[in-house]
Design an enzyme around this catalytic site. Structure first.
Site, PDB file in Angstrom:
ATOM      1  CD  GLU A  89     -18.182  58.877  31.689  1.00  0.00           C
ATOM      2  OE1 GLU A  89     -17.867  60.065  31.513  1.00  0.00           O
ATOM      3  OE2 GLU A  89     -17.446  58.066  32.297  1.00  0.00           O
ATOM      4  CG  ASN A 101     -14.295  62.955  33.361  1.00  0.00           C
ATOM      5  OD1 ASN A 101     -14.381  62.927  34.591  1.00  0.00           O
ATOM      6  ND2 ASN A 101     -13.158  62.732  32.731  1.00  0.00           N
ATOM      7  CG  ASN A 131     -17.377  62.207  37.870  1.00  0.00           C
ATOM      8  OD1 ASN A 131     -17.280  61.095  38.370  1.00  0.00           O
ATOM      9  ND2 ASN A 131     -16.508  62.642  36.953  1.00  0.00           N
ATOM     10  CD  GLU A 132     -12.899  61.450  38.402  1.00  0.00           C
ATOM     11  OE1 GLU A 132     -12.448  62.121  37.445  1.00  0.00           O
ATOM     12  OE2 GLU A 132     -12.722  60.220  38.500  1.00  0.00           O
ATOM     13  CE1 TYR A 155     -11.176  53.311  36.425  1.00  0.00           C
ATOM     14  CE2 TYR A 155     -10.857  55.567  37.185  1.00  0.00           C
ATOM     15  CZ  TYR A 155     -11.681  54.575  36.685  1.00  0.00           C
ATOM     16  OH  TYR A 155     -13.003  54.848  36.443  1.00  0.00           O
ATOM     17  CD  GLU A 175     -15.294  56.841  37.850  1.00  0.00           C
ATOM     18  OE1 GLU A 175     -14.164  56.798  37.301  1.00  0.00           O
ATOM     19  OE2 GLU A 175     -16.064  57.797  37.739  1.00  0.00           O
ATOM     20  CD  GLN A 205     -17.289  53.894  31.958  1.00  0.00           C
ATOM     21  OE1 GLN A 205     -18.175  53.718  31.138  1.00  0.00           O
ATOM     22  NE2 GLN A 205     -16.655  55.049  32.030  1.00  0.00           N
TER      23      GLN A 205
END
Length: 479
Positions: free
Chosen positions: A7, A52, A152-153, A224, A272, A329
């Site tokens: 990213e 993000n 994304n999210e 996470y 992720e 990442q």
């Protein structure tokens, strides 16, 4: 398919994979030392450009002559984005590391029109405005990007362009329609809840699939884990939460499938996943609106490697539905690979590099269901097995590969019965063990070692596992 994620965040791109002034930079400005490190991980799919970041990104800023590209404010990470690395640079870099792109589209500040224009730019042969602009910018042939992440999210209020489930699924439906009218072959990944603990979890997945089931191919999962409590047994037990998350989303997907009387199966893209908490708070000290600031640079310790190994084993156990598994990442930002801009070593491997490198290289083929009896311990929320293991049969190499994490703080006898393959000699056996749980690898003193106490008798694999260890055993086999 094992994969990773890069990213425009911190030093992931700039000073990570792209640094024209670095002594190892090639003719395109890519760090050759990083290219070699990524090749060792063998990640065939890389998600880009966010994250993000993508929800405020205009992909057109990153194409064309570099001296004409604008510098923008990146609101997601409060940084300056120079756009010196964009779409064409990413595709060129992917080819150098033998990876395919998973391209994310901006559904935060952009939408349907920008998504279909991007697909036309990338995948349409020629003869239209966008396809001919691609050719003018140096890519005569189509880029043929197959996997596309649609936003994304979007359930998270931190996301620019945050939406409700109903708003998002309507936008996904119309965006998917437009993208597939340009290229019917694309595979689309829709946003799941941002994590297992989010308030939207469950209802979001059901609403999105109720309204866009036929429009997408995958649901995207993110998760996470942290160890703020500094409790090893609780931390290593979080692989059970990971397992439950996958099982629950699979069940929701199948419930919608049954209700719709559909023959189509929705698969999962866990694009992720990692440990992330070491750098939290440190980033608050960074000045805003700088280029390539040091953000999310977790330095992983030995216990993180053990959990990452267990999470990878869990993904393999769900290989029937999890078809994409991108460690987040890749370089510098919550990453297995770190770079130094000067000094030695120029590239160094974090503790989590080793288990992920082994599963991405050898966790290929058919995941087997082992016959295994495992003692457990009781964590706060879960009953946790002391040993996590999975076997994979790879017909191309004629090998069965066994991955094992011993979570016990004592030596453990391991026995695994495999009835679906005829086992031969042990090709290789390694372990990652013997370190303090909080030891990190900045000095590169941590590495894989030989696992010597292992043997195969008939269809049975026997090994003596060291306390707190990650292990891999490769065995010649015939199906």
């Amino acid at each position: 398919m094992w994969g990773s994620f890069t990213e425009h965040l911190g030093r992931s791109v700039y000073e990570g994979i792209y640094q024209p002034e670095h002594e190892t930079a090639d003719e395109d400005g890519f760090r050759k030392d990083v290219i070699e490190a990524v090749k060792k991980l063998k990640v065939p799919l890389i998600r880009y450009p966010g994250g993000n970041f993508v929800s405020g990104y205009n992909w057109q800023d990153g194409i064309g002559p570099k001296d004409e590209r604008p510098v923008r404010l990146d609101l997601a990470w409060r940084s300056l984005e120079t756009n010196q690395f964009g779409l064409h640079e990413f595709i060129k870099w992917c080819k150098k590391v033998n990876a395919a792109p998973d391209m994310a589209v901006n559904l935060g500040t952009r939408g349907i029109d920008e998504a279909r224009n991007l697909v036309e730019y990338c995948n349409f042969p020629k003869g239209t405005y966008w396809s001919d602009l691609r050719r003018k910018n140096g890519a005569e042939e189509p880029l043929n990007i197959k996997v596309w992440s649609v936003g994304n999210e979007m359930d998270g209020d931190w996301q620019i362009g945050h939406q409700t489930a109903h708003e998002y699924c309507r936008l996904v439906h119309e965006t998917a329609k437009a993208m597939r009218l340009v290229d019917p072959s694309v595979e689309l990944v829709a946003c799941c809840s941002s994590n297992h603990q989010n308030d939207t979890y469950g209802s979001w997945e059901e609403t999105v699939l109720d309204n866009a089931y036929d429009d997408v191919d995958y649901l995207s999962l993110h998760q996470y884990y942290d160890n703020y409590e500094d409790n090893l047994s609780e931390f290593l037990g979080k692989s059970v939460d990971f397992d439950n998350f996958i099982s629950e989303v699979t069940a929701i997907s199948d419930a919608v499938k049954a209700r719709k009387h559909s023959h189509k199966q929705i698969n999962l893209a866990f694009d992720e996943w990692n440990v992330w908490y070491h750098s939290v708070g440190a980033d608050d000290e960074q000045e805003p609106w700088t280029q390539a600031p040091h953000l999310l640079e977790d330095h992983y310790d030995f216990e993180d490697a053990l959990l990452v190994g267990s999470l990878a084993i869990t993904l393999l156990k769900h290989a029937d539905r999890v078809k994409i598994g991108c460690l987040a990442q890749l370089v510098n930002v919550i990453a297995p690979i770190m770079t130094n801009t000067d000094g030695s070593p120029s590239v160094w491997y974090q503790t989590i590099f080793y288990p992920f490198m082994q599963v991405s290289n050898y966790g290929q083929g058919i995941a087997l269901t082992p016959k295994q009896t495992v003692p457990t311990y009781q964590a706060k929320e879960y009953e946790v097995p002391y040993v996590d293991s999975i076997a994979v049969y790879n017909p191309e190499t004629a090998e069965v590969v066994v991955f094992i994490v011993n979570k016990a703080n004592e030596q453990t006898a391991f026995t695994l019965d495999i009835d679906s393959a005829k086992l031969g000699e042990v090709v290789a056996a390694t372990q990652f063990t013997g370190y303090d749980i909080h030891q990190t690898n900045e000095d590169q003193s941590m590495n894989l070692q030989d696992l010597k106490d292992v043997n195969v008798v008939g269809n049975q694999v026997n090994a003596q596992l060291e306390p707190l260890s990650w292990n891999m055993i490769r065995i010649k086999a015939e199906a």
